[in-house]
Write a protein that holds these residues in place. Structure first.
Motif, mmCIF file in Angstrom:
data_model
loop_
_atom_site.group_PDB
_atom_site.id
_atom_site.type_symbol
_atom_site.label_atom_id
_atom_site.label_comp_id
_atom_site.label_asym_id
_atom_site.label_seq_id
_atom_site.Cartn_x
_atom_site.Cartn_y
_atom_site.Cartn_z
ATOM 1 N N PHE A 36 -26.070 7.986 19.627
ATOM 2 C CA PHE A 36 -26.262 8.983 18.600
ATOM 3 C C PHE A 36 -27.563 9.608 18.775
ATOM 4 O O PHE A 36 -28.415 8.866 18.664
ATOM 5 C CB PHE A 36 -25.737 8.771 17.312
ATOM 6 N N ASP A 64 -28.334 11.374 15.803
ATOM 7 C CA ASP A 64 -28.560 11.533 14.230
ATOM 8 C C ASP A 64 -27.491 10.526 13.620
ATOM 9 O O ASP A 64 -26.256 10.402 14.189
ATOM 10 C CB ASP A 64 -28.248 12.951 13.723
ATOM 11 N N TYR A 65 -27.670 10.018 12.359
ATOM 12 C CA TYR A 65 -26.709 9.187 11.847
ATOM 13 C C TYR A 65 -26.803 9.464 10.284
ATOM 14 O O TYR A 65 -27.931 9.499 9.787
ATOM 15 C CB TYR A 65 -26.838 7.684 12.150
ATOM 16 N N ARG A 84 -24.942 8.563 6.239
ATOM 17 C CA ARG A 84 -24.143 8.084 5.184
ATOM 18 C C ARG A 84 -23.735 8.860 4.274
ATOM 19 O O ARG A 84 -24.726 9.805 3.597
ATOM 20 C CB ARG A 84 -24.526 6.699 4.669
ATOM 21 N N GLU A 124 -30.149 4.981 9.173
ATOM 22 C CA GLU A 124 -30.446 4.320 10.173
ATOM 23 C C GLU A 124 -29.884 3.023 10.167
ATOM 24 O O GLU A 124 -30.491 2.073 9.785
ATOM 25 C CB GLU A 124 -31.996 4.225 10.477
ATOM 26 N N GLU A 164 -19.412 7.280 7.049
ATOM 27 C CA GLU A 164 -20.405 7.267 7.965
ATOM 28 C C GLU A 164 -20.146 8.100 9.248
ATOM 29 O O GLU A 164 -19.039 7.999 9.839
ATOM 30 C CB GLU A 164 -21.001 5.819 8.369
ATOM 31 N N ALA A 188 -22.042 9.225 13.181
ATOM 32 C CA ALA A 188 -22.843 9.041 14.309
ATOM 33 C C ALA A 188 -22.607 10.502 15.068
ATOM 34 O O ALA A 188 -21.581 10.934 15.483
ATOM 35 C CB ALA A 188 -22.461 7.964 15.517
ATOM 36 N N ARG A 201 -23.204 12.782 18.204
ATOM 37 C CA ARG A 201 -23.319 12.721 19.784
ATOM 38 C C ARG A 201 -23.139 14.211 19.947
ATOM 39 O O ARG A 201 -21.985 14.790 19.834
ATOM 40 C CB ARG A 201 -22.238 11.864 20.078
ATOM 41 N N PRO A 244 -20.238 15.354 14.843
ATOM 42 C CA PRO A 244 -20.245 14.293 14.219
ATOM 43 C C PRO A 244 -18.957 13.340 13.998
ATOM 44 O O PRO A 244 -17.872 13.929 14.201
ATOM 45 C CB PRO A 244 -20.287 14.733 12.629
ATOM 46 N N ILE A 263 -17.626 7.077 11.876
ATOM 47 C CA ILE A 263 -17.684 5.771 12.376
ATOM 48 C C ILE A 263 -16.901 4.590 11.447
ATOM 49 O O ILE A 263 -16.280 3.750 11.714
ATOM 50 C CB ILE A 263 -19.094 5.207 12.326
#
Length: 365
Positions: A182, A184-185, A187, A202, A248, A250, A252, A256, A259
């Motif tokens: 990823f 960006d991540y 929550r 992160e 959450e 991730a 890519r 989004p 996860i």
């Protein structure tokens, strides 16, 4: 039933702040820590609403909450659904409603459950490991299909590592999942099925520093990403029926990927989520609890049921209807300040264009 209560365990900052805020905002429903001295079958509690933060770890509390729900208390989150829910089902449901998730395989427990023997598994063939590895690829993650708190989570880079890790999992049923590389991540909090807070996160940092992150995607792409995540968060929580949950993502290649979205007692400690996020969670939770208390009908089912359950009962689609207009996504703190500083005065649009924009959009079904 005229009280709002919170049932909690080892956490310290959120419960008191929640109680204080509810009592500051109104006096019709006094808020307090839930107090239990006797639990009798079919006897109602004195609480219109109970926020549950601990029953996942204390079976006695789970039974108490089911009895409270049966007699009219609005329990957040629904204790019947929470007890039945798990991460593999969540992923399967996400596929049904069009939310991207990692490729995932369900693995039987490495060790037999207690009171079983080889005859208990006559229907289970040997796993086709070559096909599994080809489908998921490497690196991959292995984690319990039910659970949280980043417990028993393994990252594996080859079959040998995977089998060594699998040997350590005992009686846990595991998910075997592709790793998402990823850029960006995030929550994302969702409270009351409508309020969404998107927080850069992160997961590779130590626990107390995971919220010390910034959104990397900017400009139009960043705006679109926030809108898409808001839409996915609402879809997932409406389908599952959670009033208080985190999702959450991730990110890519700008997409989004959900996860983890089975967090019905998510971290809300000021020392980990940070002051701005903490204040938002306290305010949103207080508003939700007060709204729910006002809607409670004595002796009725006051729980929230997701579209999956309601659709199963009514024989309708499990895909939740999209709102005519999704709530505005909460921007990460830094981006919010920059946006305000750069905001220019609005220019008047041509009459035709303005009329075009004023026409309400039809809700997607």
């Amino acid at each position: 039933m005229k009280k709002i209560g919170i049932l909690f365990g080892q956490e310290n900052t959120f419960p008191q702040a929640f109680i204080d805020r509810v009592n500051e905002k109104q006096s019709e429903f006094p808020a307090e820590f839930v107090s239990i001295d006797r639990v009798e079958q079919g006897v109602a509690t004195e609480y219109a609403v109970i926020i549950d933060r601990i029953s996942q770890d204390v079976p006695f509390y789970k039974a108490f909450l089911k009895n409270a729900a049966l007699t009219g208390t609005a329990v957040v989150n629904n204790p019947f659904w929470w007890a039945a829910d798990e991460k593999f089902f969540n992923n399967a449901l996400a596929v049904q409603i069009g939310v991207p998730v990692p490729k995932t395989i369900l693995l039987p427990s490495k060790e037999r459950p207690d009171d079983t023997n080889h005859n208990s598994f006559r229907n289970l063939r040997h796993m086709d490991w070559d096909a599994i590895f080809n489908h998921i690829g490497f690196p991959a993650f292995m984690k319990p299909h039910a659970g949280g708190g980043w417990k028993s989570v393994y990252k594996v880079d080859n079959p040998e590592q995977m089998f060594r890790s699998y040997d350590e999992t005992g009686q846990l049923v595991m998910l075997y999942q592709e790793a998402i590389d990823f850029e960006d991540y995030f929550r994302c909090y969702c409270i009351g099925g409508k309020d969404v807070r998107i927080m850069p996160y992160e997961p590779r940092n130590p626990h107390h520093l995971r919220y010390a992150a910034e959104m990397k995607t900017t400009g139009d792409a960043g705006k679109k990403l926030l809108e898409t995540m808001t839409d996915y968060v609402l879809k997932l929580n409406h389908a599952l029926g959670y009033d208080f949950n985190t999702v959450e993502f991730a990110v890519r290649d700008g997409i989004p990927v959900a996860i983890d979205f089975c967090n019905p007692a998510p971290d809300a400690d000021v020392h980990s989520v940070g002051q701005a996020n903490f204040d938002w969670v306290v305010e949103a939770a207080a508003n939700m609890a007060i709204e729910r208390a006002k809607r409670v009908q004595k002796g009725k089912d006051n729980l929230t049921w997701g579209t999956f359950v309601r659709g199963s009962v009514m024989g309708t689609s499990i895909v939740p209807d999209a709102p005519a207009k999704a709530p505005k996504a909460e921007k990460p703190a830094k981006e919010e300040k920059e946006a305000k500083a750069e905001k220019a005065p609005k220019t008047e649009k041509p009459k035709k264009e303005a009329e075009k924009e004023e026409k309400p959009k039809k809700a997607k079904k």
